[in-house]
Design a protein around this motif. Structure first.
Motif, PDB file in Angstrom:
ATOM      1  N   TRP A 163     -19.884 -14.963  60.394  1.00 16.89           N
ATOM      2  CA  TRP A 163     -18.683 -14.232  60.764  1.00 16.89           C
ATOM      3  C   TRP A 163     -18.348 -14.606  62.197  1.00 16.89           C
ATOM      4  CZ3 TRP A 163     -15.098 -11.625  58.237  1.00 16.89           C
ATOM      5  CH2 TRP A 163     -14.325 -10.650  58.863  1.00 16.89           C
ATOM      6  N   ASP A 164     -17.135 -15.089  62.465  1.00 21.37           N
ATOM      7  CA  ASP A 164     -16.776 -15.459  63.828  1.00 21.37           C
ATOM      8  C   ASP A 164     -15.955 -14.350  64.475  1.00 21.37           C
ATOM      9  OD1 ASP A 164     -14.182 -15.637  62.906  1.00 21.37           O
ATOM     10  OD2 ASP A 164     -14.089 -17.810  62.940  1.00 21.37           O
ATOM     11  N   ASP A 165     -15.573 -14.555  65.742  1.00 21.14           N
ATOM     12  CA  ASP A 165     -14.864 -13.500  66.459  1.00 21.14           C
ATOM     13  C   ASP A 165     -13.370 -13.487  66.182  1.00 21.14           C
ATOM     14  OD1 ASP A 165     -14.219 -15.811  67.723  1.00 21.14           O
ATOM     15  OD2 ASP A 165     -15.044 -15.275  69.672  1.00 21.14           O
ATOM     16  N   MET A 166     -12.904 -14.298  65.230  1.00 18.59           N
ATOM     17  CA  MET A 166     -11.499 -14.312  64.831  1.00 18.59           C
ATOM     18  C   MET A 166     -11.290 -13.698  63.454  1.00 18.59           C
ATOM     19  SD  MET A 166     -10.039 -15.606  67.446  1.00 18.59           S
ATOM     20  CE  MET A 166      -8.405 -15.946  66.811  1.00 18.59           C
ATOM     21  N   GLY A 167     -12.340 -13.134  62.854  1.00 18.39           N
ATOM     22  CA  GLY A 167     -12.209 -12.524  61.536  1.00 18.39           C
ATOM     23  C   GLY A 167     -12.293 -13.505  60.391  1.00 18.39           C
ATOM     24  N   HIS A 168     -12.989 -14.644  60.585  1.00 21.65           N
ATOM     25  CA  HIS A 168     -13.160 -15.640  59.528  1.00 21.65           C
ATOM     26  C   HIS A 168     -14.598 -15.600  59.031  1.00 21.65           C
ATOM     27  CE1 HIS A 168      -9.756 -18.024  61.707  1.00 21.65           C
ATOM     28  NE2 HIS A 168      -9.283 -17.035  60.972  1.00 21.65           N
ATOM     29  N   ALA A 169     -14.779 -15.708  57.741  1.00 22.23           N
ATOM     30  CA  ALA A 169     -16.109 -15.716  57.133  1.00 22.23           C
ATOM     31  C   ALA A 169     -16.410 -17.093  56.570  1.00 22.23           C
ATOM     32  CB  ALA A 169     -16.209 -14.666  56.026  1.00 22.23           C
ATOM     33  N   VAL A 211     -14.820 -19.213  53.598  1.00 28.60           N
ATOM     34  CA  VAL A 211     -14.512 -18.450  52.389  1.00 28.60           C
ATOM     35  C   VAL A 211     -13.528 -17.330  52.663  1.00 28.60           C
ATOM     36  CG1 VAL A 211     -16.719 -19.012  51.306  1.00 28.60           C
ATOM     37  CG2 VAL A 211     -16.545 -16.967  52.746  1.00 28.60           C
ATOM     38  N   TRP A 212     -13.208 -17.065  53.919  1.00 29.78           N
ATOM     39  CA  TRP A 212     -12.208 -16.059  54.277  1.00 29.78           C
ATOM     40  C   TRP A 212     -11.560 -16.498  55.584  1.00 29.78           C
ATOM     41  CZ3 TRP A 212     -10.691 -11.645  51.646  1.00 29.78           C
ATOM     42  CH2 TRP A 212      -9.823 -10.811  52.337  1.00 29.78           C
ATOM     43  N   PRO A 213     -10.231 -16.467  55.705  1.00 31.05           N
ATOM     44  CA  PRO A 213      -9.248 -15.855  54.826  1.00 31.05           C
ATOM     45  C   PRO A 213      -9.180 -16.508  53.447  1.00 31.05           C
ATOM     46  CG  PRO A 213      -8.302 -16.336  56.987  1.00 31.05           C
ATOM     47  CD  PRO A 213      -9.617 -17.035  56.919  1.00 31.05           C
ATOM     48  N   ALA A 214      -9.005 -15.677  52.445  1.00 25.54           N
ATOM     49  CA  ALA A 214      -8.919 -16.147  51.063  1.00 25.54           C
ATOM     50  C   ALA A 214      -7.483 -16.548  50.763  1.00 25.54           C
ATOM     51  CB  ALA A 214      -9.383 -15.063  50.097  1.00 25.54           C
ATOM     52  N   ALA A 215      -7.277 -17.826  50.432  1.00 24.60           N
ATOM     53  CA  ALA A 215      -5.922 -18.332  50.199  1.00 24.60           C
ATOM     54  C   ALA A 215      -5.272 -17.678  48.991  1.00 24.60           C
ATOM     55  CB  ALA A 215      -5.959 -19.847  50.028  1.00 24.60           C
ATOM     56  N   SER A 216      -6.086 -17.175  48.041  1.00 22.86           N
ATOM     57  CA  SER A 216      -5.512 -16.595  46.822  1.00 22.86           C
ATOM     58  C   SER A 216      -5.091 -15.151  47.011  1.00 22.86           C
ATOM     59  CB  SER A 216      -6.526 -16.675  45.680  1.00 22.86           C
ATOM     60  OG  SER A 216      -7.705 -15.945  46.018  1.00 22.86           O
ATOM     61  N   LEU A 217      -5.360 -14.540  48.205  1.00 33.61           N
ATOM     62  CA  LEU A 217      -5.009 -13.147  48.448  1.00 33.61           C
ATOM     63  C   LEU A 217      -4.050 -13.067  49.620  1.00 33.61           C
ATOM     64  CD1 LEU A 217      -8.524 -11.472  48.091  1.00 33.61           C
ATOM     65  CD2 LEU A 217      -6.689 -11.503  46.414  1.00 33.61           C
ATOM     66  N   ALA A 218      -2.949 -12.351  49.426  1.00 33.14           N
ATOM     67  CA  ALA A 218      -1.958 -12.170  50.484  1.00 33.14           C
ATOM     68  C   ALA A 218      -2.322 -10.915  51.277  1.00 33.14           C
ATOM     69  CB  ALA A 218      -0.560 -12.058  49.885  1.00 33.14           C
ATOM     70  N   THR A 219      -3.337 -10.998  52.128  1.00 34.43           N
ATOM     71  CA  THR A 219      -3.777  -9.856  52.914  1.00 34.43           C
ATOM     72  C   THR A 219      -2.921  -9.725  54.164  1.00 34.43           C
ATOM     73  OG1 THR A 219      -5.385 -11.233  54.048  1.00 34.43           O
ATOM     74  CG2 THR A 219      -6.141 -10.072  52.093  1.00 34.43           C
ATOM     75  N   THR A 220      -2.523  -8.512  54.457  1.00 39.32           N
ATOM     76  CA  THR A 220      -1.674  -8.238  55.604  1.00 39.32           C
ATOM     77  C   THR A 220      -2.394  -7.440  56.672  1.00 39.32           C
ATOM     78  OG1 THR A 220      -0.826  -6.243  54.499  1.00 39.32           O
ATOM     79  CG2 THR A 220       0.404  -8.290  54.189  1.00 39.32           C
ATOM     80  N   GLY A 221      -3.624  -7.014  56.437  1.00 40.51           N
ATOM     81  CA  GLY A 221      -4.338  -6.196  57.397  1.00 40.51           C
ATOM     82  C   GLY A 221      -5.213  -7.013  58.314  1.00 40.51           C
ATOM     83  N   THR A 222      -6.061  -6.303  59.074  1.00 40.55           N
ATOM     84  CA  THR A 222      -6.949  -6.922  60.047  1.00 40.55           C
ATOM     85  C   THR A 222      -8.388  -6.811  59.577  1.00 40.55           C
ATOM     86  OG1 THR A 222      -5.431  -6.282  61.812  1.00 40.55           O
ATOM     87  CG2 THR A 222      -7.673  -6.889  62.451  1.00 40.55           C
ATOM     88  N   PRO A 223      -9.108  -7.919  59.342  1.00 38.98           N
ATOM     89  CA  PRO A 223     -10.526  -7.845  58.971  1.00 38.98           C
ATOM     90  C   PRO A 223     -11.335  -7.288  60.138  1.00 38.98           C
ATOM     91  CG  PRO A 223      -9.602 -10.004  58.466  1.00 38.98           C
ATOM     92  CD  PRO A 223      -8.613  -9.303  59.338  1.00 38.98           C
ATOM     93  N   GLU A 224     -12.142  -6.238  59.881  1.00 37.56           N
ATOM     94  CA  GLU A 224     -12.842  -5.566  60.964  1.00 37.56           C
ATOM     95  C   GLU A 224     -14.335  -5.428  60.739  1.00 37.56           C
ATOM     96  OE1 GLU A 224     -11.020  -1.923  62.070  1.00 37.56           O
ATOM     97  OE2 GLU A 224      -9.252  -2.906  62.882  1.00 37.56           O
ATOM     98  N   ALA A 225     -14.835  -5.647  59.541  1.00 38.49           N
ATOM     99  CA  ALA A 225     -16.275  -5.495  59.301  1.00 38.49           C
ATOM    100  C   ALA A 225     -16.689  -6.417  58.173  1.00 38.49           C
ATOM    101  CB  ALA A 225     -16.631  -4.042  58.966  1.00 38.49           C
ATOM    102  N   PHE A 226     -17.932  -6.900  58.247  1.00 35.45           N
ATOM    103  CA  PHE A 226     -18.478  -7.809  57.248  1.00 35.45           C
ATOM    104  C   PHE A 226     -19.893  -7.374  56.909  1.00 35.45           C
ATOM    105  CE2 PHE A 226     -20.902 -11.495  55.890  1.00 35.45           C
ATOM    106  CZ  PHE A 226     -20.059 -12.088  54.970  1.00 35.45           C
ATOM    107  N   SER A 227     -20.266  -7.484  55.641  1.00 34.50           N
ATOM    108  CA  SER A 227     -21.629  -7.200  55.202  1.00 34.50           C
ATOM    109  C   SER A 227     -21.934  -8.074  53.999  1.00 34.50           C
ATOM    110  CB  SER A 227     -21.807  -5.714  54.833  1.00 34.50           C
ATOM    111  OG  SER A 227     -20.922  -5.350  53.786  1.00 34.50           O
ATOM    112  N   SER A 228     -23.221  -8.271  53.712  1.00 37.64           N
ATOM    113  CA  SER A 228     -23.625  -9.112  52.582  1.00 37.64           C
ATOM    114  C   SER A 228     -24.950  -8.618  52.035  1.00 37.64           C
ATOM    115  CB  SER A 228     -23.752 -10.578  53.012  1.00 37.64           C
ATOM    116  OG  SER A 228     -24.767 -10.727  53.986  1.00 37.64           O
ATOM    117  N   GLN A 229     -25.210  -8.918  50.752  1.00 37.11           N
ATOM    118  CA  GLN A 229     -26.441  -8.490  50.096  1.00 37.11           C
ATOM    119  C   GLN A 229     -27.302  -9.658  49.654  1.00 37.11           C
ATOM    120  OE1 GLN A 229     -23.297  -6.795  48.970  1.00 37.11           O
ATOM    121  NE2 GLN A 229     -23.937  -5.823  50.863  1.00 37.11           N
ATOM    122  N   ASN A 230     -26.684 -10.694  49.106  1.00 42.06           N
ATOM    123  CA  ASN A 230     -27.439 -11.818  48.576  1.00 42.06           C
ATOM    124  C   ASN A 230     -26.600 -13.085  48.702  1.00 42.06           C
ATOM    125  OD1 ASN A 230     -25.658 -11.830  46.188  1.00 42.06           O
ATOM    126  ND2 ASN A 230     -26.800 -10.003  45.569  1.00 42.06           N
TER     127      ASN A 230
END
Length: 432
Positions: free
Chosen positions: A354-360, A373-392
């Motif tokens: 996760w970088d400091d620009m909201g990219h995964a 893998v994020w920003p996801a080109a297939s999703l028209a997101t208009t908000g601000t990514p603010e948190a990231f988590s992962s399990q596996n």
């Protein structure tokens, strides 16, 4: 009946009756059959070429194909229809920020939210909220929480779906709905906290002075932390702590601008060993992470730069990645092309970044190559990514804050295929 079938019938009748033009009819049948086969072959070749061209076009324009560095990752089949986010009728007023998120299991997730309303240039009225799901995000329970949230560096760790701890010294045993003050002594304030193998590890600083910094540990299912049998240092030397098991923990401490030391214990704090600093000379440490309970360690390093108006070097925009597969005894560095500052390793080879620009980003070869893998080109997101988590290796979450005129709400995007597709889940915050 087709023309060739008519000719076959006429040729058969002529041949049986001994007609003189029977051979001519048979030759006509052969010529027309050959022409039809040639047309079929050409049509099949054109169809195959079209399929190959379509595959190449999808590969080039896919989110992975546009940002690949090195070997590509085979994408999962794209969904036939991109899920649409249906916003709530009314959202929460004011400014909303995500302090942290945690998804300890496939069904259980917790998101911490700070609201400012009304907001002022200096100060404002702040309310802290916690959102909890127990069904994978299909529904959320939102309620006020007494926790003091700091955005965006609020530390929270969960051992399982029930037991969680915060760096502010609170503990929950019902999955995050209610919190109580942990018992670590009245004079200690937790600076850093980690959980692994059912054990909570913490570095706490004396709140009243004169007692320095100490390491604490305890069972994640309890509410009490006790000092380690032996302390790795004396005086005021705060640093973050990384638990890698019930008996294993690491404490990186940077000294000066470019060097430091890593304290390590593998016997529950009864003894400590000093390990070599993972980052090369001229870099700052950006976070030490472990891949589960294995001996794999990951460290992001920020390369320092010198500026004429500064007396000392400052962190720059170039990052390196340090890797160890033997518990920190030996390290190797490699480029960090995605400028990852927050690492989420899940094995010796697979990690999310996760970088400091909201990219995964994601790597499957130990950090040699990365795929955004994020920003996801297939999703028209208009908000601000603010948190990231992962399990596996395949599952991760990104929490996005959306602020339309009708009020703020949150969307948790979750992937189960390594970031190829993302499924949204809406957190409708109270409109009050």
């Amino acid at each position: 009946m087709s023309g060739i079938e008519d000719l076959v019938r006429d040729a058969f009748v002529a041949h049986e009756s001994g007609a003189p033009d029977a051979s001519g009819l048979l030759e006509t049948v052969r010529e027309r059959s050959a022409r039809r086969r040639r047309r079929d072959w050409i049509a099949a070749g054109v169809a195959a070429a079209a399929v190959v061209a379509l595959v190449v076009a999808v590969t080039i324009t896919s989110p992975g194909g546009r940002h690949r560095i090195g070997p590509a990752i085979s994408p999962s089949p794209s969904p036939t229809r991109t899920p649409r986010v249906k916003p709530p009728t009314a959202g929460m007023p004011g400014l909303v920020q995500v302090a942290a998120s945690a998804f300890p299991t496939a069904d259980h997730g917790v998101v911490f939210v700070q609201q400012c309303h009304p907001c002022q240039a200096r100060g404002g009225t702040y309310t802290n909220w916690v959102a909890v799901t127990n069904n994978g995000g299909r529904s959320w329970t939102v309620r006020k929480t007494p926790l003091r949230l700091t955005v965006p560096n609020f530390g929270v760790v969960f051992a399982d779906a029930s037991n969680g701890w915060t760096e502010s010294g609170y503990v929950t045993h019902d999955g995050g709905l209610t919190w109580q003050k942990a018992k670590i002594g009245t004079r200690w304030t937790v600076d850093s906290l980690s959980v692994a193998g059912g054990t909570v590890w913490a570095v706490a600083e004396c709140a009243h002075g004169g007692c320095g910094t100490a390491v604490f540990s305890g069972p994640a299912t309890g509410s009490t932390l006790t000092p380690a049998p032996r302390q790795p240092f004396s005086g005021y030397k705060p640093g973050w702590i990384l638990g890698q098991g019930a008996d294993t923990a690491y404490i990186p401490r940077q000294s000066g601008w470019f060097s430091g030391v890593v304290f390590a214990t593998r016997d529950g704090g009864r003894s400590w060993k000093e390990l070599r600093w993972p980052c090369p000379v001229g870099t700052y440490a950006a976070g030490l992470l472990a891949a589960g309970t294995s001996a794999s360690l990951w460290q992001a390093c920020n390369v320092a730069v010198k500026k004429p108006h500064l007396r000392k070097p400052a962190p720059g925009r170039t990052f390196l990645l340090a890797r160890s597969n033997d518990g920190g005894l030996h390290w190797e560095t490699r480029p960090n092309p995605m400028s990852v500052v927050e690492l989420h390793p899940v094995s010796a080879l697979v990690a999310w970044g996760w970088d400091d620009m909201g990219h995964a980003s994601r790597t499957t070869d130990g950090g040699t190559t990365w795929q955004q893998v994020w920003p996801a080109a297939s999703l028209a997101t208009t908000g601000t990514p603010e948190a990231f988590s992962s399990q596996n290796a395949l599952t991760a979450e990104i929490t996005v804050a959306v602020s339309p005129a009708t009020g703020t709400y949150l969307v948790v995007y979750r992937t189960h295929d390594g970031g190829h597709t993302w499924q949204p889940s809406v957190i409708a915050l109270p409109a009050r």
